[in-house]
Scaffold this motif. Structure first.
Motif, PDB file in Angstrom:
ATOM      1  N   TYR A 158       3.756  -4.422  -9.698  1.00 15.10           N
ATOM      2  CA  TYR A 158       3.114  -5.717  -9.968  1.00 15.10           C
ATOM      3  C   TYR A 158       2.132  -5.665 -11.138  1.00 15.10           C
ATOM      4  O   TYR A 158       1.664  -6.695 -11.612  1.00 15.10           O
TER       5      TYR A 158
ATOM      6  N   MET B 207       3.078  -1.552  -1.321  1.00 15.66           N
ATOM      7  CA  MET B 207       3.640  -1.899  -2.635  1.00 15.66           C
ATOM      8  C   MET B 207       3.786  -0.658  -3.526  1.00 15.66           C
ATOM      9  O   MET B 207       3.674  -0.759  -4.753  1.00 15.66           O
ATOM     10  N   SER B 208       4.014   0.503  -2.924  1.00 10.08           N
ATOM     11  CA  SER B 208       4.061   1.730  -3.747  1.00 10.08           C
ATOM     12  C   SER B 208       4.914   2.805  -3.090  1.00 10.08           C
ATOM     13  O   SER B 208       5.708   2.525  -2.188  1.00 10.08           O
TER      14      SER B 208
ATOM     15  N   HIS C 185       1.756   0.500 -10.172  1.00  8.40           N
ATOM     16  CA  HIS C 185       2.526  -0.344  -9.263  1.00  8.40           C
ATOM     17  C   HIS C 185       3.401  -1.302 -10.072  1.00  8.40           C
ATOM     18  O   HIS C 185       3.024  -1.695 -11.184  1.00  8.40           O
TER      19      HIS C 185
ATOM     20  N   GLY D 100       4.951  -6.885  -4.419  1.00 14.76           N
ATOM     21  CA  GLY D 100       3.588  -7.396  -4.566  1.00 14.76           C
ATOM     22  C   GLY D 100       3.506  -8.288  -5.801  1.00 14.76           C
ATOM     23  O   GLY D 100       4.524  -8.571  -6.433  1.00 14.76           O
ATOM     24  N   PRO D 101       2.322  -8.670  -6.245  1.00 14.56           N
ATOM     25  CA  PRO D 101       1.020  -8.366  -5.680  1.00 14.56           C
ATOM     26  C   PRO D 101       0.616  -9.300  -4.528  1.00 14.56           C
ATOM     27  O   PRO D 101      -0.402  -9.040  -3.889  1.00 14.56           O
ATOM     28  N   SER D 102       1.344 -10.391  -4.309  1.00 19.12           N
ATOM     29  CA  SER D 102       0.950 -11.236  -3.177  1.00 19.12           C
ATOM     30  C   SER D 102       1.206 -10.470  -1.886  1.00 19.12           C
ATOM     31  O   SER D 102       2.194  -9.731  -1.775  1.00 19.12           O
ATOM     32  N   PHE D 103       0.302 -10.628  -0.935  1.00 16.69           N
ATOM     33  CA  PHE D 103       0.541 -10.067   0.384  1.00 16.69           C
ATOM     34  C   PHE D 103       1.636 -10.893   1.063  1.00 16.69           C
ATOM     35  O   PHE D 103       1.998 -11.985   0.601  1.00 16.69           O
ATOM     36  N   GLU D 104       2.117 -10.404   2.193  1.00 17.67           N
ATOM     37  CA  GLU D 104       3.281 -10.986   2.838  1.00 17.67           C
ATOM     38  C   GLU D 104       2.933 -12.249   3.625  1.00 17.67           C
ATOM     39  O   GLU D 104       1.819 -12.384   4.137  1.00 17.67           O
TER      40      GLU D 104
ATOM     41  N   HIS E  97      -7.661  -7.092  -0.484  1.00 16.19           N
ATOM     42  CA  HIS E  97      -7.775  -5.748  -1.071  1.00 16.19           C
ATOM     43  C   HIS E  97      -9.123  -5.095  -0.726  1.00 16.19           C
ATOM     44  O   HIS E  97      -9.208  -3.862  -0.610  1.00 16.19           O
TER      45      HIS E  97
END
Ligand SMILES: O=P(O)(O)O[C@H]1O[C@H](CO)[C@@H](O)[C@H]1O
Ligand code: HPA
Length: 306
Positions: free
Chosen positions: A93, A224-225, A91, A202-206, A262
């Motif tokens: 991130y 994120m992918s 990814h 990412g890596p933070s969520f929205e 996660h």
């Protein structure tokens, strides 16, 4: 400065060397490549007659750093069909340049893969979606791409593909239909959807505002992918099919106590693993290739086995 100096990608020759290194060690010649999303690595375990490589042992390959991504490239057969499976993906991130996270798509191509099946875990933005739904991708929104972060940026090597690849046909329509047909036979129609996937870095969520915006823009699910891989796979002419397991509802409401995490993503993966594996393996059985070098005598046509 020549643009090549700023390109973190791998040359055609480096990709060829990695593919040849693998081909020298396995007899299997896969026509299907599979990418396992977060918590969906069980797909790779279904392969029979496995020959597996840890990413750390494969020349030029990055390493998996995310929990739920084992970091193994597995060759084997699925319902008698030769496949190669990424048990874990890379990814943005994780800190790799975008050309590195998509390197495996070019390796797939040079191994002889014609069809790529990508899976991911995603947050549901569409209010009709439920946790556990499987969304077949019909299209994507490439947010990093809007900001110039595209794996195809940099010098273009025509041996892989053209400078300006078309993306209006990124997700093969026949394979989308096949997924719905196989899903109906398996009794999965109630939780099969078709929609638009939006990729973020990412890596933070929205945030809540971001989820609302993405939904307004036409996205049904967010992750994120996948999109970067599809861009590179399509560039070099492989057919793509992708699905998202909706592992959580994106938080759209300021009154909500829900928090994306996660662990929930991985837990939902476990709950739907078996159905997802049946869907993918029965699709693999029915995908037609121009150069079908598989041994049909080994076909396992029982839709309920996998
Ligand atoms: O897209 P996959 O690899 O399934 O992983 C998804 O799950 C992680 C978040 O839980 C993110 O990496 C997101 O992209
Ligand atoms: O809600 C999410 N957002 C982004 N990526 C994800 N991957 C699984 N769920 C999510």
């Amino acid at each position: 400065m020549h643009p090549e100096e700023g390109n973190a990608g791998y040359s055609y020759e480096e990709c060829r060397a990695t593919a040849d290194w693998l081909l020298a060690q396995v007899d299997i010649r896969p026509l299907v490549g599979i990418v396992c999303g977060s918590g969906l690595g069980g797909l790779a375990e279904m392969l029979k007659d496995q020959v597996a490589f840890n990413y750390k042992d494969i020349p030029s390959f990055p390493q998996s750093t995310v929990h739920g991504h084992a970091g193994r490239l597995v060759f084997g057969t699925l319902k008698g069909r030769a496949c190669v499976c990424m048990q874990g993906r890379f990814h943005l991130y994780e800190g790799y340049p975008i050309q590195k996270i998509t390197l495996p798509m070019r390796i797939f191509k040079l191994l002889g893969v014609e069809t790529v099946i990508l899976t991911n875990a995603a947050g549901g933005l569409n209010q009709d979606y439920r946790v556990g739904d499987i969304m077949i991708l019909k299209d994507h929104l490439n947010m990093p791409g809007f900001a110039g972060n595209n794996p195809l940026a940099g010098l273009n090597d025509e041996r892989f593909g053209v400078r300006f690849p078309c993306m209006s046909d990124a997700y093969d329509r026949d394979l989308q239909q096949l997924a719905f047909d196989v899903g109906a036979e398996l009794g999965y129609s109630d939780f099969l959807r078709k929609g638009v996937y939006c990729v973020l870095g990412g890596p933070s969520f929205e945030t809540i505002a971001e989820c609302r915006m993405l939904h307004t823009l036409g996205a049904d699910a967010v992750g994120m992918s996948t999109v970067h891989e599809v861009l590179v796979a399509r560039h070099c002419g492989m057919r793509c099919f992708a699905l998202s397991l909706i592992t959580n509802q994106a938080v759209m409401d300021y009154e909500s106590e829900e928090k994306a995490n996660h662990e929930e993503v991985l837990e939902t993966g476990k709950l739907r693993a078996e159905q997802l594996e049946r869907l993918v393996s029965n699709m693999v059985l029915r995908i037609q290739h121009n150069n079908n070098n598989n041994n049909n005598e080994d076909d396992d046509n029982d839709i309920n086995s996998y």
